[in-house]
Structure formats: structure tokens, C-alpha cells
Design a protein around this motif. Structure first.
Motif, short mmCIF file in Angstrom:
data_model
loop_
_atom_site.label_atom_id
_atom_site.label_comp_id
_atom_site.label_asym_id
_atom_site.label_seq_id
_atom_site.Cartn_x
_atom_site.Cartn_y
_atom_site.Cartn_z
N TRP A 1 5.04 -6.18 10.61
CA TRP A 1 4.88 -4.88 10.18
C TRP A 1 3.73 -3.91 11.42
CZ3 TRP A 1 7.38 -4.07 6.27
CH2 TRP A 1 8.54 -4.79 5.40
N ASP B 1 -10.47 -2.71 5.20
CA ASP B 1 -8.83 -2.01 4.87
C ASP B 1 -8.50 -0.82 4.89
OD1 ASP B 1 -6.51 -1.13 3.13
OD2 ASP B 1 -6.98 -2.67 1.76
N ARG C 1 -5.25 1.32 4.12
CA ARG C 1 -4.53 2.30 3.85
C ARG C 1 -4.11 3.41 3.23
NH1 ARG C 1 -3.38 -2.92 -0.06
NH2 ARG C 1 -5.32 -3.38 -0.31
N LYS C 2 -5.76 3.62 3.16
CA LYS C 2 -5.67 4.24 2.39
C LYS C 2 -6.41 6.08 3.22
CE LYS C 2 -9.15 5.60 -1.04
NZ LYS C 2 -10.16 5.62 -1.69
N THR D 1 -4.50 5.41 6.84
CA THR D 1 -3.10 5.79 7.10
C THR D 1 -2.50 6.49 6.04
OG1 THR D 1 -3.66 3.19 7.34
CG2 THR D 1 -0.78 4.07 7.46
N THR D 2 -2.44 6.56 4.87
CA THR D 2 -1.75 7.41 4.28
C THR D 2 -2.39 8.49 4.07
OG1 THR D 2 -1.82 5.60 2.01
CG2 THR D 2 -1.56 7.58 1.02
N ALA E 1 5.21 5.21 6.90
CA ALA E 1 3.86 5.34 5.72
C ALA E 1 4.17 3.86 4.64
CB ALA E 1 3.72 6.42 4.63
N PHE E 2 5.05 3.43 5.05
CA PHE E 2 4.93 2.04 3.72
C PHE E 2 4.64 1.19 4.72
CE2 PHE E 2 7.94 -1.31 3.52
CZ PHE E 2 7.49 -1.95 1.90
N LEU F 1 1.20 0.88 5.00
CA LEU F 1 0.48 0.17 3.99
C LEU F 1 0.28 -0.88 4.13
CD1 LEU F 1 1.84 2.40 1.48
CD2 LEU F 1 -0.43 2.79 1.92
N LYS F 2 1.43 -1.84 4.74
CA LYS F 2 1.26 -3.47 4.75
C LYS F 2 0.06 -3.40 6.21
CE LYS F 2 5.07 -4.65 2.33
NZ LYS F 2 4.41 -5.41 1.14
N SER G 1 -3.16 -3.30 5.52
CA SER G 1 -3.89 -3.72 4.11
C SER G 1 -5.43 -5.41 5.19
CB SER G 1 -3.14 -5.60 3.84
OG SER G 1 -2.60 -5.38 4.43
#
Length: 401
Positions: free
Chosen positions: A220, A280, A282-283, A285-286, A387-388, A391-392, A395
């Protein structure tokens, strides 16, 4: 576990990281603005000129696979010095040994840069494990700044200071000399320091439970690195053409490219620090990919100068955030410097192979459709995938493969 070192030595290591980072981009970005001078001297067509800019990316992809094993045998500092020596040699050959030397020197230069690309994230992990975010921020920002300086200074050196293009490219060798001297000074100053025990490295494509290649998380991170690299190098190659296709002049397009590079700098300063403070990402990154995506969608729909400027600003912020996150993931998703080196080699190898494909594929799409609409939509698709992948990769986890 990071090695305990004196504060003065830590400061010197930070200076070394910054100096190395300047050697990793300026020698490359200095070529584009003066490529027509090189073409005129050697009568190169556009395909050969394109190979000159794509060759380092191909070299990065190949050499990155082997840096981990070399570093495990000789040590990261010695391997880094060897990479800087190769950069220095490559710059000399590229500038002063004729047509064949132009390409051979570029290849040698690429080998040296690949060594630095792979080792600096693991170097940060090893020496600054408690401060990964801030030090990664300095590293990523220095790379973006050097890229902007390389692109911005080449033409003025020729047009305003009457430099030859050969001297213009070779002038960056001063950086390599200063960096090598600083690294030798560090080694001499710390020669009595106890070196960490050597460890064995798994086979490059070893089929065992310790191979980084078997880790889903490593893949990822690798896909994130590859996707952001593809978008970055595609825009670096074709953003001027995309803007002029909107009816804008060449001078305006050039200014937008400079703004695109400069707007990455604030993001590279801030994002690694924020990422290092969180388990984490993820937020974070998004949000960054959302900014990137907004910028490129604005470019697709508009023909207004002000909206193009806004789109370039957003893309620059998104680009800087994506690059710095990709570098930060390499350290944050690994438990130790050894695994960081392996993941750095793996992710950057595939990343630069993807990057080398991007400009070619977008150019091919343009040749088929005679429009930049399809290439821009292709980049939109890649950013959605980015983006996907983020998210991976973002994490809260580390790879133990």
C-alpha cells in the motif's frame, strides 16, 4: 532504536540531510529550462531530449532495488558518500564529454541520486526516531526548494550571466563537494563512536517470512508512492502545455509552473510534522488528496487566468503534501531502520517506474485525441486511487514482514 549521539552531532546530521536533499533534485530540474541549448548543440530531436529527462527515473527504478543490500554491507553513511561521489562524477561527465557522455553521465548521476532517495528515510529513522516528522519535514522541504532553484536559476545563468549550458549544469557539483566534505568531517569527528552491529539482509526477492515484498502494508505504501510520483512527473512534464492549450501564453504557463513548485514548500514543512504527531494519518491523507483533486478538476473546467492560478496553487499544496506523506509513510510504517531501508527501496523503485510511464502515457493520449481533456481525466482517476492507497497506507500499523 536510534543511536544516542551528542547534540552537536545531531545538528551536523540535520545539516547533512539538508545538503544531501539539495543534491537529489537541483541537478535534474536544472535541465528542463535549458534543454533547447543542449538540443541545438547536439541536434537532438524531441524524443532524444525526452529520454534525457526520463533516463534518471528509469535508473532510479532499477538501482533502488539494490541499495538496501549495499547499505547493509557498507553502512548508510559510507553508502551515501559513495552516492554523492557518483553524483559528482556524473555531473562532470554529463557536462564535458560530448553526446555519449551526456547520456552516460546522466545515468551515473541517476545512480547516485537513487542511493540518496532510498537511504535518507532510513537514515532519519535510525538517527532521529523520536523526531521523524520534523526531520522529514526539513528533508522534503529542502528537496522541493532545490527543485525550484534548479528550475529557476538555469536560464538566468545562461541569459543574464553568459554561462555556457555545460557550466550551468556543472555548477551544482559545488553542492556535492560541500556535502561530501561535511560527511567526511562527521565521520572523523565521530570515529570513536561505536558502530551498530551489521545485520544480514534478506534476499532481494527472497521467499521467506521476513521479506518486505510479502507485506500488504508495504505494498500500500508502494502504491501510494507510485501514484503520487506518476502525477507529479506527469504535471512537471505537461502542465505548461495544458495551460497554453487554454489559450494562455508561454510566459504565463512558465510562471504557473514556478508557482506550482513553490506552493509545495509550505505543505512539505507542515504535513510531515502533523503526520508524525499522529498514529493514524488517514484523515490527513484524505484532506491533502482532496485539495490536489480540487486543483486538477478546476484546471479541467476553466479557461480563466484567475481560476488557473487557483488550480495551480491547490495542486502545488496537494503535490507537496503527497510527496511528504509518501516519504513519511516509509518511516512511520516500519519498526526499525533496516525495514525502513527495505521499504524505501521497494516503494521508490516501483514509484519511479510508474513516474517514468506517466509523461509518456499522457503524451500518447494527447497525440491520439489532440486534446488534454483525456490526460487530465486520467490524472483525476490516479488521484482517486491515490486517496484509496492513502487510506490503506495511513492506518495505524507497522509492517513486520
Amino acid at each position: 532504536m536510534s543511536i544516542k549521539i551528542k547534540k552537536s552531532s545531531q545538528l551536523l546530521l540535520v545539516i547533512i540531510i539538508i545538503l544531501v536533499s539539495f543534491n537529489l533534485r537541483a541537478p535534474l530540474t536544472s535541465v528542463g529550462p535549458i534543454i533547447h541549448f543542449i538540443q541545438n548543440e547536439f541536434l537532438l530531436n524531441n524524443s532524444m531530449a525526452g529520454l534525457l529527462t526520463t533516463l534518471p527515473l528509469i535508473v532510479f527504478g532499477v538501482i533502488s532495488l539494490f541499495v538496501s543490500k549495499i547499505s547493509a554491507k557498507f553502512g548508510s553513511m559510507r553508502t551515501l558518500i559513495s552516492g554523492l561521489v557518483l553524483i559528482l562524477i556524473g555531473e562532470a561527465i554529463r557536462s564535458y564529454t560530448g553526446l555519449y557522455g551526456l547520456f552516460i553521465g546522466t545515468g551515473i548521476l541517476g545512480i547516485g541520486i537513487a542511493v540518496g532517495n532510498v537511504l535518507i528515510p532510513s537514515f532519519i529513522k535510525q538517527k532521529f526516531s523520536a523526531h521523524i516528522g520534523p526531520v522529514t519535514s526539513l528533508y522534503a522541504t529542502s528537496m522541493c526548494l532545490s527543485a525550484a532553484l534548479g528550475a529557476g536559476l538555469s536560464a538566468p545563468l545562461i541569459l543574464q550571466f553568459n554561462f555556457d549550458w555545460k557550466d550551468t549544469l556543472f555548477i551544482w557539483s559545488i553542492l556535492a563537494v560541500i556535502t561530501i566534505a561535511t560527511m567526511f568531517f562527521y565521520l572523523i569527528k565521530n570515529k570513536s563512536a561505536k558502530l551498530p552491529p551489521k545485520t544480514t539482509t534478506p534476499e532481494l526477492f527472497g521467499i521467506n517470512e521476513k521479506s518486505i515484498w510479502k507485506s500488504p502494508l508495504a505494498w500500500w505504501v508502494t502504491l501510494f508512492m507510485g501514484a503520487q510520483s506518476l502525477v507529479f512527473y506527469s504535471l512537471a512534464a505537461w502542465l505548461p502545455s495544458m495551460i497554453t492549450s487554454k489559450g494562455m501564453g508561454v510566459e504565463f504557463a512558465g510562471l504557473m509552473c514556478l508557482i506550482y513548485q513553490l506552493m509545495a514548500i509550505p505543505a512539505t514543512l507542515i504535513i510531515p510534522v502533523l503526520a508524525g504527531r499522529r498514529d493514524d494519518q488517514r484523515k490527513l491523507t484524505t484532506i491533502k488528496i482532496g485539495i490536489y483533486l480540487s486543483g486538477i478538476l478546476l484546471l479541467f473546467f476553466t479557461k480563466s487566468k484567475m481560476i488557473i492560478l487557483l488550480s495551480v496553487i491547490l495542486m502545488g499544496i496537494g503535490m507537496g503534501g503527497s510527496i511528504s506523506l509518501a516519504i513519511a509513510f516509509i518511516s512511520l510504517r516500519t519498526p526499525n531502520a533496516k525495514k525502513t531501508t527495505q521499504l524505501s527501496g521497494m516503494s521508490q523503485s516501483f514509484g519511479y517506474f510508474f513516474a517514468a510511464l506517466g509523461p509518456f502515457l499522457l503524451g500518447f493520449m494527447y497525440d491520439i485525441t489532440e486534446s488534454w481533456n483525456l490526460p487530465i481525466l486520467a490524472l483525476v482517476t490516479v488521484l482517486i486511487l491515490l486517496a484509496f492507497f492513502g487510506l490503506k497506507a495511513g492506518s495505524n500499523n507497522v509492517t513486520h514482514a
